[in-house]
Each structure stands twice: as C-alpha cells, then as structure tokens.
Enzyme design. Structure first.
Site, mmCIF file in Angstrom:
data_model
loop_
_atom_site.group_PDB
_atom_site.id
_atom_site.type_symbol
_atom_site.label_atom_id
_atom_site.label_comp_id
_atom_site.label_asym_id
_atom_site.label_seq_id
_atom_site.Cartn_x
_atom_site.Cartn_y
_atom_site.Cartn_z
ATOM 1 N N ASN A 284 48.749 30.505 44.066
ATOM 2 C CA ASN A 284 47.427 29.979 43.735
ATOM 3 C C ASN A 284 47.396 29.690 42.242
ATOM 4 O O ASN A 284 47.275 30.598 41.419
ATOM 5 C CB ASN A 284 46.351 31.007 44.114
ATOM 6 C CG ASN A 284 44.955 30.558 43.745
ATOM 7 O OD1 ASN A 284 44.724 29.388 43.437
ATOM 8 N ND2 ASN A 284 44.015 31.486 43.769
ATOM 9 N N TRP A 285 47.486 28.403 41.888
ATOM 10 C CA TRP A 285 47.580 28.018 40.481
ATOM 11 C C TRP A 285 46.223 27.995 39.783
ATOM 12 O O TRP A 285 46.152 27.804 38.568
ATOM 13 C CB TRP A 285 48.263 26.657 40.354
ATOM 14 C CG TRP A 285 49.688 26.681 40.824
ATOM 15 C CD1 TRP A 285 50.406 27.767 41.228
ATOM 16 C CD2 TRP A 285 50.569 25.558 40.951
ATOM 17 N NE1 TRP A 285 51.676 27.401 41.592
ATOM 18 C CE2 TRP A 285 51.807 26.051 41.442
ATOM 19 C CE3 TRP A 285 50.436 24.191 40.716
ATOM 20 C CZ2 TRP A 285 52.897 25.218 41.685
ATOM 21 C CZ3 TRP A 285 51.526 23.363 40.958
ATOM 22 C CH2 TRP A 285 52.741 23.868 41.420
ATOM 23 N N LYS A 286 45.169 28.131 40.551
ATOM 24 C CA LYS A 286 43.811 28.183 40.011
ATOM 25 C C LYS A 286 43.550 26.968 39.098
ATOM 26 O O LYS A 286 44.059 25.882 39.352
ATOM 27 C CB LYS A 286 43.562 29.526 39.307
ATOM 28 C CG LYS A 286 43.850 30.720 40.235
ATOM 29 C CD LYS A 286 43.434 32.041 39.676
ATOM 30 C CE LYS A 286 43.756 33.160 40.668
ATOM 31 N NZ LYS A 286 43.305 34.474 40.193
ATOM 32 N N HIS B 289 37.953 33.078 48.215
ATOM 33 C CA HIS B 289 38.554 33.848 47.124
ATOM 34 C C HIS B 289 37.443 34.527 46.323
ATOM 35 O O HIS B 289 36.343 33.997 46.185
ATOM 36 C CB HIS B 289 39.369 32.917 46.227
ATOM 37 C CG HIS B 289 40.250 33.643 45.253
ATOM 38 N ND1 HIS B 289 39.772 34.168 44.075
ATOM 39 C CD2 HIS B 289 41.578 33.924 45.298
ATOM 40 C CE1 HIS B 289 40.770 34.754 43.428
ATOM 41 N NE2 HIS B 289 41.877 34.618 44.153
ATOM 42 N N GLU C 115 36.912 34.800 43.332
ATOM 43 C CA GLU C 115 36.384 34.015 42.218
ATOM 44 C C GLU C 115 35.393 32.956 42.706
ATOM 45 O O GLU C 115 34.444 32.617 41.994
ATOM 46 C CB GLU C 115 37.552 33.382 41.451
ATOM 47 C CG GLU C 115 38.359 34.431 40.696
ATOM 48 C CD GLU C 115 39.769 34.012 40.357
ATOM 49 O OE1 GLU C 115 40.488 34.850 39.772
ATOM 50 O OE2 GLU C 115 40.172 32.873 40.687
ATOM 51 N N GLU D 131 42.645 40.998 48.891
ATOM 52 C CA GLU D 131 42.743 40.960 47.431
ATOM 53 C C GLU D 131 41.721 41.915 46.831
ATOM 54 O O GLU D 131 40.543 41.577 46.724
ATOM 55 C CB GLU D 131 42.535 39.535 46.910
ATOM 56 C CG GLU D 131 41.414 38.746 47.600
ATOM 57 C CD GLU D 131 40.833 37.676 46.702
ATOM 58 O OE1 GLU D 131 41.542 37.160 45.842
ATOM 59 O OE2 GLU D 131 39.632 37.377 46.869
ATOM 60 N N GLY E 137 43.862 39.605 38.168
ATOM 61 C CA GLY E 137 43.882 39.181 36.780
ATOM 62 C C GLY E 137 43.721 40.311 35.785
ATOM 63 O O GLY E 137 43.526 40.072 34.595
ATOM 64 N N SER F 124 47.447 40.854 41.398
ATOM 65 C CA SER F 124 48.436 41.093 40.341
ATOM 66 C C SER F 124 49.833 41.355 40.906
ATOM 67 O O SER F 124 50.549 42.248 40.445
ATOM 68 C CB SER F 124 47.993 42.253 39.434
ATOM 69 O OG SER F 124 46.807 41.924 38.748
ATOM 70 N N GLY G 177 48.780 34.931 42.070
ATOM 71 C CA GLY G 177 48.004 34.212 41.076
ATOM 72 C C GLY G 177 48.829 33.869 39.851
ATOM 73 O O GLY G 177 49.647 32.957 39.855
ATOM 74 N N GLY G 178 48.627 34.612 38.760
ATOM 75 C CA GLY G 178 49.252 34.298 37.482
ATOM 76 C C GLY G 178 50.761 34.135 37.537
ATOM 77 O O GLY G 178 51.315 33.237 36.888
#
Length: 249
Positions: free
Chosen positions: A9-11, A97, A99, A164, A170, A209, A230-231
């Site tokens: 997930n590159w957001k 998600h 977010e 999640e 994050g 994470s 994610g990151g």
C-alpha cells in the site's frame, strides 16, 4: 491452504517516475529470482494506476487500488468507481483502511457497500479491520473487531480480510507474534461464527509496521496468509525481503 499474498500500500507517496522505478526494481528482481506460491500486489495512488499497469505488463505482480466509491457512476466529484479501477487494470482494492475511517469518517456500513460494489465490478476487496490503542487498553479489542466484521463484510464475502492494529500503523510498533496469533485466531473464529464454514477459506492478512526484520516471524503465524505492507513497500529491497520471507510449503 490458500495462496499467501503480499500487498504493498503506497498510500499518498511519490510521483509517476517514482512508481515506475519502484515497479521496475520489484519486477526485475522477481523475474531474476522467482518466488513461487506467493501472490504480490502493489497499490499505487490513483494517478499512477494506468502507468503502473503498463509497467507491470508481463510480470507476475498484480495491480490494486487504495479505495473506491460504493456507486459505479454518478455525481461524486473526486471519487473513483470500481469499474474505473477495473478499466485501468486493477484486480484488487483496499477498503476500510483505518486512515480512510479516521480521515474521511468512513463507517462499517460504507465499507460494506463498497465491498459489494467492488466485487460486482470484478475486483477482490481487501477489507481492513483493527482496534485503536484505547480500545486495546480498555479490553474492547475483540468486541471492536467483532462489530467491524459484522458491519464491514457483506453476506457471501469472498475477498480478503486485513487485520491492522491501528496503534501499530506508521508508529514503528508491531504487535508481538503472540498478540497476532491470538487475535487472528479470534478473527477466524468470529468469521466462522458469523458467516459459517465457507469463511474458513478467507485469507487473513496482517498489517501494522511489517518490515524486513519482522516479516518472517509474522508470516509464520498460523492463519496469517500474508501481509498488507505500508512504509516498507515504498522501498523495493525491503518489500522484496518481505515477499521472500513467506514460508514455502
């Protein structure tokens, strides 16, 4: 056993050139050293979908999106219909998600409606559920997850569930393997309780994470069928390490 799946997930990160370069690095590595028995999906920003799809052509990596609208067309300025995602080559879509729930006020009913529309368009919905730190500390984690499953998943759901823990997204924190094992076992039992034996085959991912350092221990947990990354998915070497950490049959 269901096929494990690693979803990046590159957001809201990068420009077109960044996404193309990232895809080229990932696909070149997988072409040189193939990984069998693992599905890989990348979910770039909407503006990069078509270009990334072209870059992925001929590779084993699938394309996903980060959200969609519940309607297939209409007066919804700034939104994207499921059929539009399918039209540019997407096969998967992330829904609910944390977010999106936090930043856009999405509730379970909205997520469920999106999941129905996504499936009707031929997309595989990846529906996210998870508890906050306050809910966890107050002993409400299981109740929260149970209600999210009930509210976010439509009858006959055949997509993917991603657990999640909101407190681990994050933050650099990750639930311990023991925490993940017990929570995923609860999610599986709750899916079966609410939707019957057919839900035994639904894949459950862990997202929170996940990185190259903890992937192997997380992915070896029973009933964890992959990861929503994610990151670390923005760094090809780290993402590839996670893909290669999936236990082989």
């Amino acid at each position: 056993m269901s096929t494990p799946i690693i979803v990046g997930n590159w957001k809201m990160n990068g420009l077109s050139a960044d996404s193309v370069d990232r895809v080229k690095q990932i696909t070149a590595s997988l072409a040189a050293e193939p990984v069998s028995g693992v599905e890989v999906v990348v979910c770039p920003p909407f503006t990069h979908l078509s270009l990334v799809h072209q870059t992925l052509n001929g590779s084993t990596v699938a394309l996903g999106a980060q959200d969609c609208h519940k309607d297939d067309k209409g007066a919804h300025t700034g939104d994207i219909a499921p059929s539009m995602l399918k039209d540019v080559g997407a096969s998967y879509v992330i829904l609910g998600h944390s977010e999106r729930r936090r930043d856009h006020g999405e509730v379970d009913e909205t997520v469920r409606e999106k999941a129905v529309s996504a499936a009707q368009a031929g997309l595989t919905p990846i529906v996210c559920i998870g508890e906050t730190e306050d809910q966890r500390q107050s002993g409400e984690a299981e109740d929260t997850l149970g209600w999210q499953i009930k509210g976010s998943l439509p009858d006959g759901f055949t997509g993917i569930v991603a657990y999640e823990p909101v407190w681990a997204i994050g933050t650099g924190l990750a639930a311990t393997p023991e925490d993940i094992k017990s929570t995923v076992a609860f999610i599986r039992a709750e899916l079966v309780r609410q939707f019957g034996d057919a839900s035994k085959s639904l894949r459950i991912l862990y997202g929170g994470s996940v990185d190259a350092g903890n992937a192997a221990s997380i992915l070896s947990i029973p009933d964890v069928a992959g990861a929503l990354v994610g990151g670390a998915s923005l760094k090809p070497d780290a993402f590839l390490s996670i893909i290669r950490a999936v236990p082989t049959a």
